[in-house]
Scaffold this motif. Structure first.
Motif, PDB file in Angstrom:
ATOM      1  N   ASP A  14       0.829  -1.212   0.000  1.00 24.08           N
ATOM      2  CA  ASP A  14       0.000   0.000   0.000  1.00 24.08           C
ATOM      3  C   ASP A  14       0.863   1.261   0.000  1.00 24.08           C
ATOM      4  O   ASP A  14       1.738   1.423   0.846  1.00 24.08           O
ATOM      5  CB  ASP A  14      -0.910   0.021   1.234  1.00 24.08           C
ATOM      6  N   THR A  56      -3.616   2.903  -2.948  1.00 29.87           N
ATOM      7  CA  THR A  56      -4.642   2.274  -2.123  1.00 29.87           C
ATOM      8  C   THR A  56      -5.953   3.044  -2.084  1.00 29.87           C
ATOM      9  O   THR A  56      -7.032   2.449  -1.994  1.00 29.87           O
ATOM     10  CB  THR A  56      -4.106   2.093  -0.693  1.00 29.87           C
ATOM     11  N   LEU A  91      -9.046   2.094  -4.135  1.00 28.50           N
ATOM     12  CA  LEU A  91      -9.907   1.014  -3.664  1.00 28.50           C
ATOM     13  C   LEU A  91     -10.580   1.357  -2.339  1.00 28.50           C
ATOM     14  O   LEU A  91     -11.753   1.059  -2.119  1.00 28.50           O
ATOM     15  CB  LEU A  91      -9.079  -0.264  -3.486  1.00 28.50           C
ATOM     16  N   LEU A  92      -9.830   2.050  -1.471  1.00 27.11           N
ATOM     17  CA  LEU A  92     -10.234   2.128  -0.063  1.00 27.11           C
ATOM     18  C   LEU A  92     -11.329   3.144   0.231  1.00 27.11           C
ATOM     19  O   LEU A  92     -12.019   3.028   1.243  1.00 27.11           O
ATOM     20  CB  LEU A  92      -9.003   2.439   0.793  1.00 27.11           C
ATOM     21  N   VAL A 138     -14.592   1.297   0.240  1.00 24.25           N
ATOM     22  CA  VAL A 138     -14.541   0.293   1.300  1.00 24.25           C
ATOM     23  C   VAL A 138     -14.761   0.930   2.666  1.00 24.25           C
ATOM     24  O   VAL A 138     -15.502   0.416   3.512  1.00 24.25           O
ATOM     25  CB  VAL A 138     -13.186  -0.447   1.255  1.00 24.25           C
ATOM     26  N   GLU A 141     -12.760  -5.215   0.552  1.00 25.90           N
ATOM     27  CA  GLU A 141     -11.597  -5.029  -0.323  1.00 25.90           C
ATOM     28  C   GLU A 141     -11.585  -6.075  -1.429  1.00 25.90           C
ATOM     29  O   GLU A 141     -11.356  -5.748  -2.606  1.00 25.90           O
ATOM     30  CB  GLU A 141     -10.311  -5.106   0.496  1.00 25.90           C
ATOM     31  N   TYR A 155      -5.782 -10.080   1.309  1.00 21.47           N
ATOM     32  CA  TYR A 155      -5.809  -8.762   0.666  1.00 21.47           C
ATOM     33  C   TYR A 155      -4.525  -8.532  -0.125  1.00 21.47           C
ATOM     34  O   TYR A 155      -4.566  -8.158  -1.308  1.00 21.47           O
ATOM     35  CB  TYR A 155      -5.981  -7.658   1.711  1.00 21.47           C
TER      36      TYR A 155
END
Length: 223
Positions: free
Chosen positions: A18, A24, A27-28, A31, A90, A129
């Protein structure tokens, strides 16, 4: 770069995931919202969702420490549930094609592999992950090993990298990462550290102990 120190030739390069290979926040962000919506629905944490920037600022920490920073005063049950939800959401995001590598990462890794370097990942994240990112981004086959704190139950990244070095009998390697934990992991194992200054998740002084700073992943090839 100016006045770049001459580094010893490495057998291997060890990468954080990350903020080093994987951008990151791509994606995060989604999430993060889903985790706290679910925790509230389940009555485990009723406070407002903290800013996603606070989560991004915790990247590189162990998950236990991340939740203690994000959810002060939370119960252990809430933190354990957050672990489960984070991994679930994730992986669902990765399956849906969310998230991206930093520019040039895949090409540079392939070139390093072609030059005969062994490549590894050492991350404080969860096993499925970390491996999931590598798999869905099409770079898993380039690595000789993918090490995570989630798989090896290590207390620090220093311990994780020590395990990696021992397992593979490596005599020389570079540690490449964007957080103070990466600097500590390299220095704690006697390795040169390449600091990724293009990442935006940490504090500016986190990489003060790195031997070299790079602002573009392609600079690794010139080093």
């Amino acid at each position: 770069m100016e006045q770049t120190p001459r580094l010893p030739e490495p057998q291997a390069l060890i990468f954080d995931m990350d903020g080093t290979l994987f951008e990151t926040d791509t994606l995060l962000r989604g999430v993060h919202e889903r985790i706290f919506d679910t925790l509230r629905e389940e009555g485990l944490y009723l406070e407002p969702t903290p800013p996603v920037e606070k989560l991004l600022g915790c990247l590189g920490m162990l998950l236990e420490d991340i939740w203690k920073n994000l959810m002060p005063g939370s119960t252990e049950a809430a933190r354990l549930r957050a672990d489960v939800l984070m991994l679930q959401y994730e992986l669902e995001g990765l399956e849906a094609g969310e998230g991206s590598l930093y520019p040039h990462v895949a090409d540079v890794l392939r070139e390093l592999k072609a030059r005969g370097r062994k490549l590894f990942v050492a991350s404080n994240g969860l096993e499925h992950y970390v491996k999931g990112v590598a798999e869905h981004q099409g770079i898993l086959e380039l690595f000789d090993g993918v090490y995570s704190a989630g798989e090896y139950k290590t207390a620090t990244k220093v311990d994780l990298v020590a395990r990696l070095l021992q397992d593979h009998g490596l005599e020389s390697a570079w540690m490449v990462g964007d957080r103070s934990s990466d600097v500590e992991a390299g220095k704690g194992n006697g390795l040169p550290v390449i600091g990724c200054a293009y990442a935006v998740y940490g504090r500016p002084d986190e990489l003060s102990g790195a031997d070299v700073l790079i602002r573009d992943f392609r600079e690794l090839l010139t080093l």
